[in-house]
Design a protein around this motif. Structure first.
Motif, PDB file in Angstrom:
ATOM      1  N   VAL A   1      -7.878  10.154  -2.332  1.00  0.00           N
ATOM      2  CA  VAL A   1      -9.235   9.646  -1.686  1.00  0.00           C
ATOM      3  C   VAL A   1      -8.646   9.314  -0.231  1.00  0.00           C
ATOM      4  CG1 VAL A   1     -10.902   8.009  -1.419  1.00  0.00           C
ATOM      5  CG2 VAL A   1      -9.892   8.598  -3.801  1.00  0.00           C
ATOM      6  N   VAL A   2      -9.564   9.892   0.578  1.00  0.00           N
ATOM      7  CA  VAL A   2      -9.331   9.595   2.120  1.00  0.00           C
ATOM      8  C   VAL A   2     -10.487   9.040   2.850  1.00  0.00           C
ATOM      9  CG1 VAL A   2      -9.675  11.730   2.773  1.00  0.00           C
ATOM     10  CG2 VAL A   2      -8.099  10.692   4.174  1.00  0.00           C
ATOM     11  N   HIS A   3     -10.323   8.067   3.770  1.00  0.00           N
ATOM     12  CA  HIS A   3     -11.387   7.290   4.390  1.00  0.00           C
ATOM     13  C   HIS A   3     -10.873   7.267   5.920  1.00  0.00           C
ATOM     14  CE1 HIS A   3     -14.961   5.270   5.263  1.00  0.00           C
ATOM     15  NE2 HIS A   3     -14.055   3.957   5.898  1.00  0.00           N
ATOM     16  N   CYS A   4     -11.694   7.623   6.789  1.00  0.00           N
ATOM     17  CA  CYS A   4     -11.174   7.387   8.351  1.00  0.00           C
ATOM     18  C   CYS A   4     -11.969   6.128   8.869  1.00  0.00           C
ATOM     19  CB  CYS A   4     -11.638   8.603   9.160  1.00  0.00           C
ATOM     20  SG  CYS A   4     -10.833   9.989   8.713  1.00  0.00           S
TER      21      CYS A   4
ATOM     22  N   GLN B   1      -7.715   4.914  12.249  1.00  0.00           N
ATOM     23  CA  GLN B   1      -6.874   4.810  10.982  1.00  0.00           C
ATOM     24  C   GLN B   1      -7.289   5.594   9.907  1.00  0.00           C
ATOM     25  OE1 GLN B   1      -5.291   0.447  10.533  1.00  0.00           O
ATOM     26  NE2 GLN B   1      -7.183   0.394  11.503  1.00  0.00           N
ATOM     27  N   VAL B   2      -6.428   6.190   9.227  1.00  0.00           N
ATOM     28  CA  VAL B   2      -6.665   7.108   8.211  1.00  0.00           C
ATOM     29  C   VAL B   2      -5.988   6.654   6.850  1.00  0.00           C
ATOM     30  CG1 VAL B   2      -6.492   9.532   7.237  1.00  0.00           C
ATOM     31  CG2 VAL B   2      -6.638   9.235   9.579  1.00  0.00           C
ATOM     32  N   LEU B   3      -6.785   6.007   6.122  1.00  0.00           N
ATOM     33  CA  LEU B   3      -6.649   5.332   4.797  1.00  0.00           C
ATOM     34  C   LEU B   3      -6.644   6.364   3.667  1.00  0.00           C
ATOM     35  CD1 LEU B   3      -8.710   2.475   5.946  1.00  0.00           C
ATOM     36  CD2 LEU B   3      -6.375   1.961   5.298  1.00  0.00           C
ATOM     37  N   ALA B   4      -5.645   6.469   2.979  1.00  0.00           N
ATOM     38  CA  ALA B   4      -5.535   7.388   1.893  1.00  0.00           C
ATOM     39  C   ALA B   4      -5.151   6.660   0.609  1.00  0.00           C
ATOM     40  CB  ALA B   4      -4.591   8.686   2.116  1.00  0.00           C
ATOM     41  N   ALA B   5      -5.595   7.210  -0.555  1.00  0.00           N
ATOM     42  CA  ALA B   5      -4.907   6.684  -2.025  1.00  0.00           C
ATOM     43  C   ALA B   5      -4.634   7.752  -2.698  1.00  0.00           C
ATOM     44  CB  ALA B   5      -6.272   5.935  -2.751  1.00  0.00           C
ATOM     45  N   ARG B   6      -3.642   7.392  -3.250  1.00  0.00           N
ATOM     46  CA  ARG B   6      -2.878   8.461  -4.200  1.00  0.00           C
ATOM     47  C   ARG B   6      -2.591   7.979  -5.540  1.00  0.00           C
ATOM     48  NH1 ARG B   6       1.881  11.487  -1.719  1.00  0.00           N
ATOM     49  NH2 ARG B   6       2.616   9.510  -1.138  1.00  0.00           N
TER      50      ARG B   6
ATOM     51  N   SER C   1     -10.753   5.015  -6.908  1.00  0.00           N
ATOM     52  CA  SER C   1     -11.641   5.976  -7.144  1.00  0.00           C
ATOM     53  C   SER C   1     -12.512   6.117  -5.789  1.00  0.00           C
ATOM     54  CB  SER C   1     -12.819   5.452  -8.174  1.00  0.00           C
ATOM     55  OG  SER C   1     -13.159   4.157  -7.783  1.00  0.00           O
ATOM     56  N   LYS C   2     -12.532   4.885  -4.781  1.00  0.00           N
ATOM     57  CA  LYS C   2     -13.208   4.968  -3.692  1.00  0.00           C
ATOM     58  C   LYS C   2     -12.693   3.689  -2.487  1.00  0.00           C
ATOM     59  CE  LYS C   2     -17.632   4.599  -1.330  1.00  0.00           C
ATOM     60  NZ  LYS C   2     -18.984   4.408  -1.528  1.00  0.00           N
ATOM     61  N   VAL C   3     -12.385   4.387  -1.377  1.00  0.00           N
ATOM     62  CA  VAL C   3     -11.898   3.593  -0.178  1.00  0.00           C
ATOM     63  C   VAL C   3     -12.974   3.600   0.876  1.00  0.00           C
ATOM     64  CG1 VAL C   3     -10.235   3.161   1.511  1.00  0.00           C
ATOM     65  CG2 VAL C   3      -9.382   3.875  -0.860  1.00  0.00           C
ATOM     66  N   GLU C   4     -13.522   2.142   1.426  1.00  0.00           N
ATOM     67  CA  GLU C   4     -14.399   2.333   2.580  1.00  0.00           C
ATOM     68  C   GLU C   4     -14.155   0.904   3.213  1.00  0.00           C
ATOM     69  OE1 GLU C   4     -19.251   2.213   3.263  1.00  0.00           O
ATOM     70  OE2 GLU C   4     -18.313   3.369   1.648  1.00  0.00           O
ATOM     71  N   ALA C   5     -14.192   1.121   4.603  1.00  0.00           N
ATOM     72  CA  ALA C   5     -13.981  -0.390   5.311  1.00  0.00           C
ATOM     73  C   ALA C   5     -15.054  -0.419   6.258  1.00  0.00           C
ATOM     74  CB  ALA C   5     -12.980   0.249   6.687  1.00  0.00           C
ATOM     75  N   GLY C   6     -15.320  -1.477   6.349  1.00  0.00           N
ATOM     76  CA  GLY C   6     -16.409  -2.446   7.322  1.00  0.00           C
ATOM     77  C   GLY C   6     -16.089  -3.311   7.868  1.00  0.00           C
TER      78      GLY C   6
ATOM     79  N   VAL D   1     -11.947  -1.461  -1.696  1.00  0.00           N
ATOM     80  CA  VAL D   1     -11.331  -0.444  -2.873  1.00  0.00           C
ATOM     81  C   VAL D   1     -11.866  -0.724  -4.273  1.00  0.00           C
ATOM     82  CG1 VAL D   1      -9.057   0.182  -3.708  1.00  0.00           C
ATOM     83  CG2 VAL D   1      -9.257  -0.554  -1.475  1.00  0.00           C
ATOM     84  N   SER D   2     -12.325   0.197  -4.616  1.00  0.00           N
ATOM     85  CA  SER D   2     -12.582   0.065  -6.219  1.00  0.00           C
ATOM     86  C   SER D   2     -11.655   0.984  -7.051  1.00  0.00           C
ATOM     87  CB  SER D   2     -13.959   0.622  -6.533  1.00  0.00           C
ATOM     88  OG  SER D   2     -14.358   2.176  -6.198  1.00  0.00           O
ATOM     89  N   ARG D   3     -11.480   0.739  -8.291  1.00  0.00           N
ATOM     90  CA  ARG D   3     -10.331   1.618  -9.131  1.00  0.00           C
ATOM     91  C   ARG D   3     -11.275   1.974 -10.157  1.00  0.00           C
ATOM     92  NH1 ARG D   3      -5.180   0.615  -7.326  1.00  0.00           N
ATOM     93  NH2 ARG D   3      -5.206  -1.083  -5.892  1.00  0.00           N
TER      94      ARG D   3
END
Length: 461
Positions: free
Chosen positions: A379-382, A386-391, A428-433, A439-441
């Protein structure tokens, strides 16, 4: 509260006398109740009596003096108690500044809390506000709203049995879609009021029937939503916010192959008015999918690529797993499904093979058992360059920093989490605010809240 010649003020709160100065109060919150009481009055030598808790007021007074909360205040008083007291005294804006986290730096973020709705605790979708880091969580057919302090404000029961996509389209209104019901639906979450729905229909084409929403994106000119029909027709619709009517049908396509699947992610690019859509199909042999960019004004495709299958941009067996856009730097990012490699492309210079795969300028951030930490899809979120990625269950961040030797910007990556954090489940999802990372799993209850520490700072290369 009375004032003498030196501006010293006395206040009797719940029988306890506090002493401060008029400038302490008036310079920080000039429109507050306390500022009004700090002006000279005819009370003589008797301090004004306020029937409130003196211990709570001591926290408020410290906030007025320093702009910060005492270190032990969170362990003594609940967040709601502090909010209620600040609201009474009219200093809620000052408390808000003190309670919000420092600027989000992914490499220094840590798990601060987990927000779990009271019912149906596994989130089916969520969205965060860039401004104040408020959070809307869809769970089952309900949406729970959490304000800037992450205190629960309201839970709205929708007419849907499940909400699988959610997007904020006005300050208090959400556009939502369901995996089991047709249409895009609008709710005012402040009042719990159902506003209306938009459906994709075509009287001349019977295949366009009961179309469900897969993804939603907001823009000043309207709402974009991808619709998927039972008869394998899908498209992206532009919806007028004022009428909730379909303004344009963009990119209709037939079939359910990797090249014609419904876009499951949409991103609006404000600088050039373009819309980025992507779809990924996952199977036992890996991932396959596409990235497509439309100009909604002409409804034309500006650029597209599919993986595997087009040009040199596809790495055989290691196709894209997710896509996002850094709107500040006009850069498109993808993360590969098997290697987890991060590819970047300049949106102003797209071609047959625009990808540059970012090299690791900080190899010490990676452990020898990196493969065990990753695994699974990515999962990737900008957010804010910053580029936040989950593997798998692991979180990493790529940050733009200025290199001392090169003189230009380079990408530096670090783990966001600790190894024990990555074992909680697949992200499963990454989002910033605001200054928070959410982060959800998979199959896990709640949404994790990650924040940076007050002492963090960017390390120069």
């Amino acid at each position: 509260m009375v004032s003498d010649g030196s501006e010293r003020l006395k206040l009797n709160v719940g029988g306890e006398i506090f002493e401060t100065t008029a400038s302490t109060i008036q310079s920080t919150c000039p429109d507050s109740l306390l500022a009004a009481l700090s002006t000279p009055t005819s009370h003589g030598s008797n301090p004004v009596f306020i029937d409130r808790d003196p211990e709570l007021f001591s926290v408020i007074l410290n906030l007025l003096r320093t702009g910060r909360l005492p270190a032990n205040s969170s362990g003594v008083f609940s967040k709601q108690e502090l909010l209620d007291e600040a609201l009474y005294y009219g200093v809620e804006s000052l408390l808000r500044s003190a309670m919000l986290p420092p600027p989000l730096l992914g490499f220094d973020a840590s798990l601060a809390s987990t927000i779990t709705p009271a019912t149906d605790g596994v989130p089916s979708a969520f969205t965060a506000t860039a401004g104040d880091a408020s959070l809307w969580i869809a769970h089952g057919g309900q949406i729970s709203v959490y304000d800037w302090s992450l205190s629960h404000a309201v839970t709205v029961r929708t007419h849907l049995s499940d909400v699988t996509s959610i997007c904020r389209v006005w300050d208090e209104a959400a556009a939502i879609g369901s995996g089991s019901a047709s249409g895009l639906h609008f709710y005012d979450l402040s009042s719990g009021r159902y506003v209306g729905s938009t459906h994709w229909t075509d009287p001349e084409d019977p295949r366009i029937h009961k179309a469900r929403v897969a993804a939603v994106a907001d823009s000043p000119g309207g709402v974009f939503a991808s619709f998927d029909c039972l008869h394998r027709e899908n498209s992206v619709l532009q919806i007028d916010k004022s009428t909730l009517q379909v303004a344009a049908v963009i990119g209709q396509q037939s079939g359910s192959s990797a090249k014609t699947a419904v876009p499951e992610k949409l991103r609006w690019i404000p600088d050039n008015g373009l819309l980025v859509g992507s779809a990924v199909q996952r199977g036992v042999f890996g991932c396959s999918g596409y990235i497509r960019i439309w100009d909604p004004r002409s409804r034309a495709i500006v650029w597209e690529t599919s993986e595997p299958g087009s040009g040199r941009s596809s790495r055989f067996g290691d196709a894209l797993a997710d896509v996002d856009v850094d709107v500040e730097e006009s850069t498109l990012f993808k993360v590969c499904s098997k290697s987890g490699d991060l590819g970047m492309a300049d949106l102003r210079k797209l071609g047959e093979d625009p990808w540059v795969y970012v090299s690791d300028d900080n190899p010490g951030a990676w452990s020898a058992d990196e493969g065990e930490r990753s695994g699974g899809y990515s999962v990737v979120h900008c957010y804010r360059k910053q580029v936040l990625a989950a593997r798998g269950g692991a979180l990493e961040v790529w940050s733009s920093v200025e290199g001392k030797t090169s003189g230009g910007l380079i990408r530096r990556r670090n783990f966001v989490d600790k190894e024990e954090d990555s074992k909680r489940g697949m992200v499963s999802k990454v989002e910033a605010g605001g200054d928070r990372l959410f982060v959800s799993r998979e199959y896990m209850e709640g949404v994790e809240v990650w924040e940076s520490s007050n002492s963090s700072s960017m390390i120069e290369m």
